[in-house]
Write a protein that holds these residues in place. Structure first.
Motif, PDB file in Angstrom:
ATOM      1  N   ASP A 124       0.856  -1.187   0.000  1.00 51.63           N
ATOM      2  CA  ASP A 124       0.000   0.000   0.000  1.00 51.63           C
ATOM      3  C   ASP A 124       0.895   1.240   0.000  1.00 51.63           C
ATOM      4  O   ASP A 124       2.070   1.173   0.349  1.00 51.63           O
ATOM      5  CB  ASP A 124      -0.906  -0.015   1.243  1.00 51.63           C
ATOM      6  CG  ASP A 124      -2.225   0.692   0.998  1.00 51.63           C
ATOM      7  OD1 ASP A 124      -2.192   1.878   0.617  1.00 51.63           O
ATOM      8  OD2 ASP A 124      -3.277   0.068   1.192  1.00 51.63           O
ATOM      9  N   PHE A 125       0.336   2.366  -0.395  1.00 55.61           N
ATOM     10  CA  PHE A 125       1.145   3.590  -0.461  1.00 55.61           C
ATOM     11  C   PHE A 125       0.673   4.640   0.538  1.00 55.61           C
ATOM     12  O   PHE A 125       1.300   5.675   0.690  1.00 55.61           O
ATOM     13  CB  PHE A 125       1.111   4.183  -1.876  1.00 55.61           C
ATOM     14  CG  PHE A 125      -0.293   4.328  -2.398  1.00 55.61           C
ATOM     15  CD1 PHE A 125      -1.032   5.442  -2.114  1.00 55.61           C
ATOM     16  CD2 PHE A 125      -0.861   3.301  -3.142  1.00 55.61           C
ATOM     17  CE1 PHE A 125      -2.332   5.557  -2.568  1.00 55.61           C
ATOM     18  CE2 PHE A 125      -2.156   3.409  -3.605  1.00 55.61           C
ATOM     19  CZ  PHE A 125      -2.902   4.538  -3.312  1.00 55.61           C
ATOM     20  N   HIS A 126      -0.443   4.354   1.230  1.00 58.28           N
ATOM     21  CA  HIS A 126      -0.933   5.305   2.239  1.00 58.28           C
ATOM     22  C   HIS A 126      -0.239   4.979   3.564  1.00 58.28           C
ATOM     23  O   HIS A 126      -0.300   3.840   4.030  1.00 58.28           O
ATOM     24  CB  HIS A 126      -2.452   5.141   2.365  1.00 58.28           C
ATOM     25  CG  HIS A 126      -3.108   6.240   3.148  1.00 58.28           C
ATOM     26  ND1 HIS A 126      -2.650   6.649   4.379  1.00 58.28           N
ATOM     27  CD2 HIS A 126      -4.191   7.006   2.865  1.00 58.28           C
ATOM     28  CE1 HIS A 126      -3.427   7.620   4.822  1.00 58.28           C
ATOM     29  NE2 HIS A 126      -4.363   7.871   3.913  1.00 58.28           N
ATOM     30  N   ASN A 127       0.404   5.984   4.134  1.00 58.70           N
ATOM     31  CA  ASN A 127       1.202   5.701   5.326  1.00 58.70           C
ATOM     32  C   ASN A 127       0.368   5.134   6.474  1.00 58.70           C
ATOM     33  O   ASN A 127       0.837   4.265   7.222  1.00 58.70           O
ATOM     34  CB  ASN A 127       1.945   6.963   5.784  1.00 58.70           C
ATOM     35  CG  ASN A 127       3.002   6.626   6.813  1.00 58.70           C
ATOM     36  OD1 ASN A 127       3.807   5.727   6.603  1.00 58.70           O
ATOM     37  ND2 ASN A 127       2.976   7.315   7.938  1.00 58.70           N
ATOM     38  N   ASP A 128      -0.865   5.602   6.648  1.00 54.45           N
ATOM     39  CA  ASP A 128      -1.719   5.049   7.713  1.00 54.45           C
ATOM     40  C   ASP A 128      -1.953   3.554   7.492  1.00 54.45           C
ATOM     41  O   ASP A 128      -2.003   2.772   8.443  1.00 54.45           O
ATOM     42  CB  ASP A 128      -3.077   5.758   7.746  1.00 54.45           C
ATOM     43  CG  ASP A 128      -2.979   7.161   8.334  1.00 54.45           C
ATOM     44  OD1 ASP A 128      -1.882   7.547   8.800  1.00 54.45           O
ATOM     45  OD2 ASP A 128      -4.007   7.869   8.325  1.00 54.45           O
ATOM     46  N   HIS A 129      -2.120   3.156   6.247  1.00 56.08           N
ATOM     47  CA  HIS A 129      -2.350   1.739   5.941  1.00 56.08           C
ATOM     48  C   HIS A 129      -1.098   0.922   6.269  1.00 56.08           C
ATOM     49  O   HIS A 129      -1.189  -0.187   6.798  1.00 56.08           O
ATOM     50  CB  HIS A 129      -2.719   1.563   4.470  1.00 56.08           C
ATOM     51  CG  HIS A 129      -3.967   2.284   4.055  1.00 56.08           C
ATOM     52  ND1 HIS A 129      -4.451   2.267   2.771  1.00 56.08           N
ATOM     53  CD2 HIS A 129      -4.842   3.058   4.772  1.00 56.08           C
ATOM     54  CE1 HIS A 129      -5.559   2.982   2.703  1.00 56.08           C
ATOM     55  NE2 HIS A 129      -5.811   3.481   3.906  1.00 56.08           N
TER      56      HIS A 129
END
Ligand SMILES: [Zn+2]
Length: 225
Positions: A124-129
């Motif tokens: 994934d590329f979303h830091n929260d994910h």
């Protein structure tokens, strides 16, 4: 003469029911809507075959009341229980200390003793994910549950490096998935975004394994007995 291949031949014991009926499955998403987008069909199907399914949202970054109501509606459509880890108001996940996040996920495993956990992917590329993916890893020391990752989730299509190892046939639950995604009106209709790409994507994945609609999962750990 060449013999025709019987495309109806499938491995024995392949069903979700044979593996998870009567058991608890915990699915974790960083935000409201991640689980519906990533594995809404899988979660609806798990519930229908008799699994207890807990949809866990780590935190709600803003518009807390609106997004909480949308999350409740999404979980209700999929027939799953909803749990929010940071539930006292809006909070960005990167403002939660890592050891606290790991502690909350440890508590989830201790509370539900899941047969399987589904979480974000490390592609994934979303830091929260990614924070959630990483915080889920140490929970494996607490029990022998299966651990899967779902496709990176986003509101607009972008190329990602994700290679499913297994596929869940969601032909019977794709409508529930689409309905549940639609519950998150503030993220889609409210911003003029179309959700139909999720149905199309499930259709493409289904074609790879011989069913109408599928959701692909990466396998981190799974016991075959
Ligand atoms: Zn998210």
């Amino acid at each position: 003469m060449k013999r025709a291949i019987d495309t109806e031949v499938r491995p024995l014991g392949r069903s979700l029911a044979s593996r998870y009926a009567g058991q608890t499955v915990v699915a974790i998403g960083a935000h409201p809507d991640d689980l519906e987008i990533g594995i809404g069909g899988t979660l609806a199907k798990l519930q229908r075959v008799g699994a207890r399914v807990i949809m866990v949202i780590a935190s709600i970054p803003k518009d807390f009341e609106i997004r909480m109501e949308e999350a409740k509606r999404g979980a209700e459509i999929l027939g799953c229980e909803l749990k929010v880890l940071v539930k006292n108001g809006p909070k960005r996940l990167e403002d939660v200390k890592n050891f606290e996040l790991v502690g909350m996920l440890d508590d989830l495993v201790r509370e539900y003793n899941p047969a399987a956990m589904l979480t974000h992917s490390n592609s994934d590329f979303h830091n929260d994910h990614l924070l959630i993916f990483n915080a889920c890893q140490p929970t494996q020391r607490l029990g022998h549950f299966d651990l899967f990752s779902y496709h990176p989730t986003n509101c607009r299509p972008v190329p990602v490096q994700f290679h499913p190892k297994i596929y869940v046939d969601v032909s019977d639950s794709i409508d529930a998935k689409m309905h549940a995604i639609g519950a998150h009106a503030s993220q889609f209709g409210g911003r003029g975004l179309d959700t139909e790409m999720y149905r199309e994507f499930a259709h493409v994945q289904g074609r790879m394994v011989g069913c109408s609609y599928a959701e692909g999962l990466d396998v981190q750990r799974m016991l075959l007995a």
